[in-house]
Scaffold this motif. Sequence first.
Motif, PDB file in Angstrom:
ATOM      1  N   VAL A  30       0.592  -0.940  -0.493  1.00 47.81           N
ATOM      2  CA  VAL A  30      -0.177  -0.177   0.050  1.00 47.81           C
ATOM      3  C   VAL A  30       0.724   1.453   0.094  1.00 47.81           C
ATOM      4  O   VAL A  30       2.266   0.798   0.254  1.00 47.81           O
ATOM      5  CB  VAL A  30      -1.060   0.204   1.174  1.00 47.81           C
ATOM      6  CG1 VAL A  30      -1.638  -1.576   1.398  1.00 47.81           C
ATOM      7  CG2 VAL A  30      -0.563   0.809   2.723  1.00 47.81           C
ATOM      8  N   VAL A  31       0.553   2.491  -0.316  1.00 48.13           N
ATOM      9  CA  VAL A  31       0.832   3.691  -0.073  1.00 48.13           C
ATOM     10  C   VAL A  31       0.245   4.911   0.517  1.00 48.13           C
ATOM     11  O   VAL A  31      -1.356   4.793   0.209  1.00 48.13           O
ATOM     12  CB  VAL A  31       1.114   4.522  -1.731  1.00 48.13           C
ATOM     13  CG1 VAL A  31       1.436   5.365  -1.740  1.00 48.13           C
ATOM     14  CG2 VAL A  31       2.235   3.599  -2.761  1.00 48.13           C
ATOM     15  N   VAL A  32       1.138   5.180   1.363  1.00 46.58           N
ATOM     16  CA  VAL A  32       0.108   5.773   2.322  1.00 46.58           C
ATOM     17  C   VAL A  32       0.250   7.158   2.007  1.00 46.58           C
ATOM     18  O   VAL A  32       2.003   7.892   2.148  1.00 46.58           O
ATOM     19  CB  VAL A  32       1.211   5.587   4.264  1.00 46.58           C
ATOM     20  CG1 VAL A  32       0.059   6.199   5.294  1.00 46.58           C
ATOM     21  CG2 VAL A  32       0.993   3.813   3.645  1.00 46.58           C
ATOM     22  N   TYR A  46      -5.119  -4.007  -2.123  1.00 50.25           N
ATOM     23  CA  TYR A  46      -5.539  -4.958  -0.622  1.00 50.25           C
ATOM     24  C   TYR A  46      -6.795  -3.979   0.529  1.00 50.25           C
ATOM     25  O   TYR A  46      -7.939  -5.070   1.052  1.00 50.25           O
ATOM     26  CB  TYR A  46      -4.086  -3.991   0.503  1.00 50.25           C
ATOM     27  CG  TYR A  46      -4.533  -4.762   1.683  1.00 50.25           C
ATOM     28  CD1 TYR A  46      -3.893  -6.255   2.367  1.00 50.25           C
ATOM     29  CD2 TYR A  46      -5.193  -4.208   2.402  1.00 50.25           C
ATOM     30  CE1 TYR A  46      -4.244  -6.018   3.524  1.00 50.25           C
ATOM     31  CE2 TYR A  46      -5.186  -3.855   3.752  1.00 50.25           C
ATOM     32  CZ  TYR A  46      -4.226  -5.520   4.338  1.00 50.25           C
ATOM     33  OH  TYR A  46      -4.467  -5.597   5.383  1.00 50.25           O
ATOM     34  N   PHE A  47      -6.960  -2.781  -0.348  1.00 47.49           N
ATOM     35  CA  PHE A  47      -8.353  -2.397  -0.122  1.00 47.49           C
ATOM     36  C   PHE A  47      -9.480  -2.818  -0.747  1.00 47.49           C
ATOM     37  O   PHE A  47     -10.555  -2.499  -0.393  1.00 47.49           O
ATOM     38  CB  PHE A  47      -8.498  -0.800   0.078  1.00 47.49           C
ATOM     39  CG  PHE A  47      -6.854  -1.090   1.369  1.00 47.49           C
ATOM     40  CD1 PHE A  47      -7.765  -0.494   3.250  1.00 47.49           C
ATOM     41  CD2 PHE A  47      -5.750  -0.615   0.937  1.00 47.49           C
ATOM     42  CE1 PHE A  47      -6.724  -0.394   3.546  1.00 47.49           C
ATOM     43  CE2 PHE A  47      -4.835   0.311   2.549  1.00 47.49           C
ATOM     44  CZ  PHE A  47      -5.573  -0.139   3.373  1.00 47.49           C
ATOM     45  N   GLY A  48      -9.514  -3.593  -1.516  1.00 48.58           N
ATOM     46  CA  GLY A  48     -10.546  -3.901  -2.762  1.00 48.58           C
ATOM     47  C   GLY A  48     -12.024  -4.419  -2.528  1.00 48.58           C
ATOM     48  O   GLY A  48     -11.572  -5.528  -2.435  1.00 48.58           O
ATOM     49  N   LEU A  49     -12.343  -3.268  -2.738  1.00 49.46           N
ATOM     50  CA  LEU A  49     -14.406  -3.724  -2.533  1.00 49.46           C
ATOM     51  C   LEU A  49     -14.819  -4.779  -3.570  1.00 49.46           C
ATOM     52  O   LEU A  49     -15.341  -6.008  -2.845  1.00 49.46           O
ATOM     53  CB  LEU A  49     -14.998  -2.573  -2.294  1.00 49.46           C
ATOM     54  CG  LEU A  49     -15.025  -2.233  -0.763  1.00 49.46           C
ATOM     55  CD1 LEU A  49     -15.658  -1.121  -0.601  1.00 49.46           C
ATOM     56  CD2 LEU A  49     -15.923  -3.404   0.688  1.00 49.46           C
ATOM     57  N   ALA A  52     -14.157 -10.486  -4.227  1.00 49.66           N
ATOM     58  CA  ALA A  52     -15.259 -11.055  -2.816  1.00 49.66           C
ATOM     59  C   ALA A  52     -14.498 -10.994  -1.939  1.00 49.66           C
ATOM     60  O   ALA A  52     -14.754 -11.517  -0.251  1.00 49.66           O
ATOM     61  CB  ALA A  52     -16.128 -12.497  -3.976  1.00 49.66           C
ATOM     62  N   GLN A  53     -13.159 -12.366  -1.874  1.00 47.17           N
ATOM     63  CA  GLN A  53     -12.198 -12.801  -0.411  1.00 47.17           C
ATOM     64  C   GLN A  53     -12.002 -11.807   0.770  1.00 47.17           C
ATOM     65  O   GLN A  53     -11.468 -12.276   1.554  1.00 47.17           O
ATOM     66  CB  GLN A  53     -11.738 -13.714  -1.234  1.00 47.17           C
ATOM     67  CG  GLN A  53     -10.123 -13.170  -1.491  1.00 47.17           C
ATOM     68  CD  GLN A  53     -10.279 -12.535  -3.189  1.00 47.17           C
ATOM     69  OE1 GLN A  53     -11.322 -12.740  -3.578  1.00 47.17           O
ATOM     70  NE2 GLN A  53      -8.939 -11.677  -3.535  1.00 47.17           N
ATOM     71  N   GLN A  54     -11.958 -10.741   0.166  1.00 47.55           N
ATOM     72  CA  GLN A  54     -11.381  -9.679   0.714  1.00 47.55           C
ATOM     73  C   GLN A  54     -12.490  -8.645   1.307  1.00 47.55           C
ATOM     74  O   GLN A  54     -12.786  -7.955   2.816  1.00 47.55           O
ATOM     75  CB  GLN A  54     -10.906  -8.637   0.191  1.00 47.55           C
ATOM     76  CG  GLN A  54      -9.458  -8.883  -0.182  1.00 47.55           C
ATOM     77  CD  GLN A  54      -8.289  -8.145  -0.671  1.00 47.55           C
ATOM     78  OE1 GLN A  54      -7.264  -9.120  -1.535  1.00 47.55           O
ATOM     79  NE2 GLN A  54      -8.641  -7.171  -0.871  1.00 47.55           N
ATOM     80  N   THR A  55     -13.729  -8.545   0.840  1.00 49.75           N
ATOM     81  CA  THR A  55     -15.332  -7.607   0.756  1.00 49.75           C
ATOM     82  C   THR A  55     -15.351  -7.053   2.692  1.00 49.75           C
ATOM     83  O   THR A  55     -15.808  -6.110   3.383  1.00 49.75           O
ATOM     84  CB  THR A  55     -16.300  -8.463   0.714  1.00 49.75           C
ATOM     85  OG1 THR A  55     -16.196  -8.183  -1.191  1.00 49.75           O
ATOM     86  CG2 THR A  55     -17.263  -7.156   0.475  1.00 49.75           C
ATOM     87  N   PRO A 179      -0.878  -6.468   6.721  1.00 53.51           N
ATOM     88  CA  PRO A 179      -1.031  -7.090   7.414  1.00 53.51           C
ATOM     89  C   PRO A 179      -1.886  -7.985   6.438  1.00 53.51           C
ATOM     90  O   PRO A 179      -2.841  -7.199   6.044  1.00 53.51           O
ATOM     91  CB  PRO A 179      -1.790  -6.959   8.537  1.00 53.51           C
ATOM     92  CG  PRO A 179      -1.556  -5.898   8.819  1.00 53.51           C
ATOM     93  CD  PRO A 179      -1.532  -4.471   7.245  1.00 53.51           C
ATOM     94  N   LEU A 180      -1.753  -9.245   5.895  1.00 56.24           N
ATOM     95  CA  LEU A 180      -2.425 -10.287   5.848  1.00 56.24           C
ATOM     96  C   LEU A 180      -3.814 -10.791   6.159  1.00 56.24           C
ATOM     97  O   LEU A 180      -3.887 -10.585   7.518  1.00 56.24           O
ATOM     98  CB  LEU A 180      -1.682 -11.540   4.643  1.00 56.24           C
ATOM     99  CG  LEU A 180      -0.587 -11.511   4.488  1.00 56.24           C
ATOM    100  CD1 LEU A 180       0.110 -12.857   3.613  1.00 56.24           C
ATOM    101  CD2 LEU A 180      -0.481 -10.576   3.051  1.00 56.24           C
ATOM    102  N   PHE A 181      -4.653 -10.743   5.756  1.00 56.22           N
ATOM    103  CA  PHE A 181      -5.914 -10.672   6.373  1.00 56.22           C
ATOM    104  C   PHE A 181      -5.916 -12.516   5.877  1.00 56.22           C
ATOM    105  O   PHE A 181      -5.051 -13.111   5.400  1.00 56.22           O
ATOM    106  CB  PHE A 181      -7.031 -10.932   5.279  1.00 56.22           C
ATOM    107  CG  PHE A 181      -7.605  -9.175   4.594  1.00 56.22           C
ATOM    108  CD1 PHE A 181      -7.485  -8.181   6.136  1.00 56.22           C
ATOM    109  CD2 PHE A 181      -7.604  -9.134   3.697  1.00 56.22           C
ATOM    110  CE1 PHE A 181      -8.366  -7.385   5.514  1.00 56.22           C
ATOM    111  CE2 PHE A 181      -7.253  -6.982   3.606  1.00 56.22           C
ATOM    112  CZ  PHE A 181      -8.043  -6.870   4.589  1.00 56.22           C
TER     113      PHE A 181
END
Length: 182
Positions: A30-32, A46-49, A52-55, A179-181
């Motif tokens: 990620v870039v902050v 990483y924040f991609g809604l 589906a596996q991350q929603t 961090p990984l989910f």
Amino acid sequence: MTDVRETSWADGTELIDEVAHDEEEPFSTVVVTPSIQGWTLVVGPYFGLPYAQQTMHVTELCRELSAHFGKAQLFFHSEQNDGEAWLIAERGRIIRRWISEYPELAAGEPFGVERRLLDGYGIAGKPEDLDPKGDLAGDWAATWGDCWATTVAEESSIDPTAAAAETGSISGMLVAAAPLFE
């Protein structure tokens, strides 16, 4: 976050594009940004809604961040017409989640620009309640009713695609591994 290092806006943008399109780049990169108009942006797939596996993970993360900071928001905009998504949370509760690719995962009530554009299309309820085979749903889905994540972001906080141009060269940008989910 780990593996934190400095970067420029141009290099950070290029890196995030690589992460999104190159399977060899770590998805957790990620870039902050430093504060821009009172918001700290953390950018990356990483924040991609729409993944589906991350929603559920990113929804919970956004809710937790809003409980701590008052507000937290996630946006996904595709210039290749791959969909639009946003998640707006305040004080620990989800106000609205919309994922054009997965309307069944929507939560909350449309408001602001989303509500006005729905009204303009004659949609009194929520887009997720439309008959997916109906003309109205097809008209809305053809262009997401011009309701892009960047439009929702601009009204709800800031449009990150415009904010960078307005601020010029941003120093203090960071690259990090989130961090990984589990």
